[in-house]
Design a protein around this motif. Structure first.
Motif, short mmCIF file in Angstrom:
data_model
loop_
_atom_site.label_atom_id
_atom_site.label_comp_id
_atom_site.label_asym_id
_atom_site.label_seq_id
_atom_site.Cartn_x
_atom_site.Cartn_y
_atom_site.Cartn_z
N VAL A 1 88.90 40.46 -39.45
CA VAL A 1 88.90 40.67 -38.00
C VAL A 1 90.30 41.01 -37.46
CG1 VAL A 1 88.51 39.52 -35.79
CG2 VAL A 1 86.84 39.30 -37.62
N GLY A 2 91.32 40.37 -38.01
CA GLY A 2 92.69 40.60 -37.54
C GLY A 2 93.14 42.05 -37.69
N ARG A 3 92.48 42.80 -38.58
CA ARG A 3 92.88 44.20 -38.78
C ARG A 3 92.09 45.17 -37.92
NH1 ARG A 3 93.96 43.80 -44.68
NH2 ARG A 3 95.83 42.50 -44.70
N LEU A 4 91.14 44.65 -37.13
CA LEU A 4 90.32 45.54 -36.31
C LEU A 4 91.03 45.85 -35.00
CD1 LEU A 4 86.84 43.79 -36.72
CD2 LEU A 4 87.67 45.80 -37.93
N SER A 5 90.55 46.86 -34.30
CA SER A 5 91.12 47.20 -32.99
C SER A 5 90.69 46.15 -31.98
CB SER A 5 90.63 48.57 -32.55
OG SER A 5 89.28 48.48 -32.18
N GLY A 6 91.37 46.15 -30.82
CA GLY A 6 91.06 45.17 -29.78
C GLY A 6 89.60 45.22 -29.35
N GLY A 7 89.08 46.42 -29.18
CA GLY A 7 87.70 46.59 -28.75
C GLY A 7 86.72 46.07 -29.80
N GLN A 8 87.03 46.34 -31.07
CA GLN A 8 86.15 45.87 -32.15
C GLN A 8 86.17 44.34 -32.22
OE1 GLN A 8 88.01 48.18 -35.26
NE2 GLN A 8 86.23 49.53 -35.43
N ARG A 9 87.37 43.76 -32.01
CA ARG A 9 87.48 42.30 -32.03
C ARG A 9 86.61 41.67 -30.94
NH1 ARG A 9 93.16 41.99 -33.54
NH2 ARG A 9 93.87 40.79 -31.76
N SER A 10 86.65 42.27 -29.74
CA SER A 10 85.84 41.64 -28.69
C SER A 10 84.36 41.85 -28.95
CB SER A 10 86.25 42.12 -27.29
OG SER A 10 86.40 43.50 -27.26
N ARG A 11 84.02 42.88 -29.71
CA ARG A 11 82.61 43.04 -30.07
C ARG A 11 82.16 42.01 -31.10
NH1 ARG A 11 81.58 48.70 -31.94
NH2 ARG A 11 83.81 49.08 -31.81
N VAL A 12 83.09 41.60 -31.98
CA VAL A 12 82.75 40.53 -32.93
C VAL A 12 82.44 39.27 -32.13
CG1 VAL A 12 83.54 39.13 -34.87
CG2 VAL A 12 84.27 41.51 -34.69
N SER A 13 83.29 39.02 -31.12
CA SER A 13 83.10 37.84 -30.28
C SER A 13 81.75 37.90 -29.55
CB SER A 13 84.26 37.78 -29.28
OG SER A 13 84.36 36.52 -28.69
N LEU A 14 81.40 39.11 -29.11
CA LEU A 14 80.12 39.30 -28.43
C LEU A 14 78.95 39.05 -29.40
CD1 LEU A 14 78.47 40.26 -25.98
CD2 LEU A 14 78.86 42.61 -26.71
N ALA A 15 79.09 39.57 -30.62
CA ALA A 15 78.04 39.38 -31.62
C ALA A 15 77.80 37.89 -31.86
CB ALA A 15 78.41 40.08 -32.92
N VAL A 16 78.89 37.11 -31.91
CA VAL A 16 78.76 35.67 -32.13
C VAL A 16 77.94 35.04 -31.00
CG1 VAL A 16 80.02 33.48 -32.24
CG2 VAL A 16 80.86 35.46 -33.51
N ALA A 17 78.21 35.51 -29.77
CA ALA A 17 77.52 34.93 -28.60
C ALA A 17 76.03 35.24 -28.62
CB ALA A 17 78.14 35.45 -27.31
N LEU A 18 75.65 36.35 -29.28
CA LEU A 18 74.25 36.73 -29.28
C LEU A 18 73.47 36.12 -30.43
CD1 LEU A 18 74.65 40.52 -28.33
CD2 LEU A 18 74.21 38.56 -26.84
N LEU A 19 74.19 35.47 -31.38
CA LEU A 19 73.56 34.93 -32.58
C LEU A 19 72.37 34.01 -32.29
CD1 LEU A 19 76.52 33.96 -34.95
CD2 LEU A 19 74.64 35.52 -35.48
N GLY A 20 72.57 33.14 -31.31
CA GLY A 20 71.55 32.12 -31.07
C GLY A 20 70.41 32.57 -30.18
N GLU A 21 70.28 33.88 -29.94
CA GLU A 21 69.28 34.43 -29.02
C GLU A 21 69.26 33.62 -27.72
OE1 GLU A 21 65.71 36.21 -30.81
OE2 GLU A 21 66.23 35.04 -32.57
N PRO A 22 70.41 33.61 -27.03
CA PRO A 22 70.55 32.74 -25.86
C PRO A 22 69.70 33.20 -24.68
CG PRO A 22 72.44 34.18 -26.07
CD PRO A 22 71.63 34.40 -27.29
#
Lengths: 244, 236
Positions: B128-149
């Motif tokens: 993750v540390g090697r990704l661009s800023g936008g890609q990093r925030s998308r990883v964070s978004l993906a984590v938030a969607l994991l639990g089908e909130p």
């Protein structure tokens, strides 16, 4: 609390360490080099200085290293927002703490196994008691260091500050644990202080294993475990689900 | 009181002697994308933190699905993305998601679904540390969607993303809402307002407008949300 989550935290911490090759190498190799240096210092001297000091060093190293590693890692969790995210998820504080303790306990076991092997096999450390006892003390010591590091990370805002807690909390313990001046010879007040510090019992246990064929270290271990439990409880109190 | 939405009543937050939120009252129902818009420093993030339950509040109440914000029972049901991506920089994308999925206890197949949602399938084994800023925030978004909130709270999720991806993400937010989730998105970019079903305009810790984008433009007679915001500020 859940075993699944505890193990997930431990596995994640270990994966992070595995990624960081330099830290991993230092964790495993540095203690061996320090022990070897101690042995070298005493090679031209009469007496058994190495035998007297090496067990104490084997107790100190895992404690110091794990204290540093844990305080910096958990500070990073606090500042990067990952801790807040985890605490907003169904994660028990105990899962988090035990996950860390488990991961760093394993690392400490590997670290101490290497250092003890170097000391006993290559450097002729004379040991009266069983080797496995040295390892048990080292691992408990490392977990104690982790627990304390986790607790103090709550009082640091930057990694600079976190590292400064090492001399503050660890140096007095090193000075008073009986390594430099026999505890019986300390001024009675300082002797009292040393009895209130966990590292004293760790060094005590290590020396017992070195000097006695059938060492009784249960009381020492119990004190270390009690300090660890207290530090973990205090650490749990610093993990707040709601902040300002 | 709404059983399946968010109800905020007279919410006040004082931090370091400064009144950050000054008595907010509103409700957000499920199935809607609600945009929280306002200049940076107006209290958007604090409000989002209060809804997620990680912000200590001074007065008033925040009720989610009939429970006080921060209640244990809610921890499975809320997905939260902070402004700065809260993921582990030294792990790969897949390792991050695997870890958080284990904490949530969901099925592993969900990991690939979430990676597809944020279009990071090709980066799954990158650190993750090697990704661009936008890609990093998308990883964070993906984590938030994991639990089908059922409640998704997103603090400026589209900052620094390219327009195509931004459009796709807004489509994703609407799909989540159509599936029944309440989606709460903040932004300081006024032109994102038209993508929301409903708008809350915020300024200096207060809500100065609460309506649909069309109603807002109609009421103020403005051509765009930026102008509408200005005329509301001048009115008050």
């Amino acid at each position: 609390m859940s075993l699944r989550i505890t193990l997930a935290v431990a596995a994640r911490v270990l994966t992070q360490l595995r990624r960081d090759h330099r830290t991993l190498a230092m964790l495993l190799v540095l203690p061996c080099l320090v022990i070897a240096l101690l042995w070298w210092m005493f090679t031209d001297l009469p007496g058994r200085g190495f035998d007297a000091l090496a067990p104490a060093l084997l107790a100190l190293i895992p404690f110091i290293v794990m204290f540093l590693v844990t305080s910096v890692t958990t500070l990073r969790e606090r500042t990067s927002g990952t801790l807040e995210r985890l605490l907003a998820m169904p994660l028990g504080k105990g899962d988090f703490l035990l996950g860390y303790a488990l991961a760093f306990g394993l690392v400490a076991a590997a670290q101490s196994a290497l250092a003890v092997t170097v000391a006993t096999v290559f450097l002729d450390l004379s040991l009266e008691g069983p080797v496995w006892m040295l390892l048990v003390v080292a691992v408990l010591d490392a977990i104690l260091g982790s627990a304390l590091g986790l607790f103090v990370s709550a009082f640091a805002r930057t990694e600079f500050q976190a590292v400064q807690f090492m001399p503050a909390l660890v140096f007095p313990q090193i000075l008073l644990c009986g390594l430099f001046v026999d505890r019986d010879l300390l001024p009675s007040f300082l002797d009292g202080v040393s009895r209130a510090l966990p590292l004293t019992y760790a060094v005590d246990a290590m020396s017992s294993v070195a000097d006695h064929a059938h060492p009784s270290i249960a009381a020492d271990l119990l004190v270390i475990v009690a300090f660890t439990a207290a530090a973990l409880v205090l650490g749990a109190l610093t993990l707040r689900r709601q902040t300002d | 009181m709404m059983k399946n939405g968010v109800a905020v009543a007279d919410l006040g937050v004082v931090r370091g002697g400064v009144e950050v939120l000054r008595g907010l009252t509103f409700e957000v129902g499920p199935g809607e994308v609600t945009g929280l818009l306002g200049p940076s420093g107006c209290g958007k993030s604090t409000l989002m933190r209060a809804i997620v339950g990680v912000q200590r509040i001074t007065r008033g109440s925040v009720t989610i699905f009939g429970e006080a914000a921060g209640a244990r029972a809610l921890r499975h049901r809320i997905g939260y993305v902070t402004q700065a991506p809260s993921v582990y920089d030294d792990l790969t994308v897949a390792e991050n998601l695997t870890f958080f999925a284990a904490v949530l206890g969901g099925p592993r197949t969900r990991i690939d679904d979430c990676l597809a949602l944020v279009d990071l399938g090709a980066q799954r084994d990158r650190v993750v540390g090697r990704l661009s800023g936008g890609q990093r925030s998308r990883v964070s978004l993906a984590v938030a969607l994991l639990g089908e909130p059922e409640l998704v709270v997103l603090d400026e999720p589209t900052v620094g993303l390219d327009p195509v991806l931004r459009r796709d993400l807004w489509e994703t937010f609407h799909r989540l809402a159509e599936a029944g989730a309440a989606v709460f998105v903040s932004s300081h970019v006024m032109d994102e307002a038209t993508r929301c079903d409903r708008l809350l305009l915020m300024r200096e810790g207060r809500i100065i407008a609460d309506s649909s984008p069309d109603e807002l433009l109609e009421k103020t007679g403005a051509a765009d949300v930026e102008t509408a915001f200005l005329s509301l500020v001048e009115e008050s």
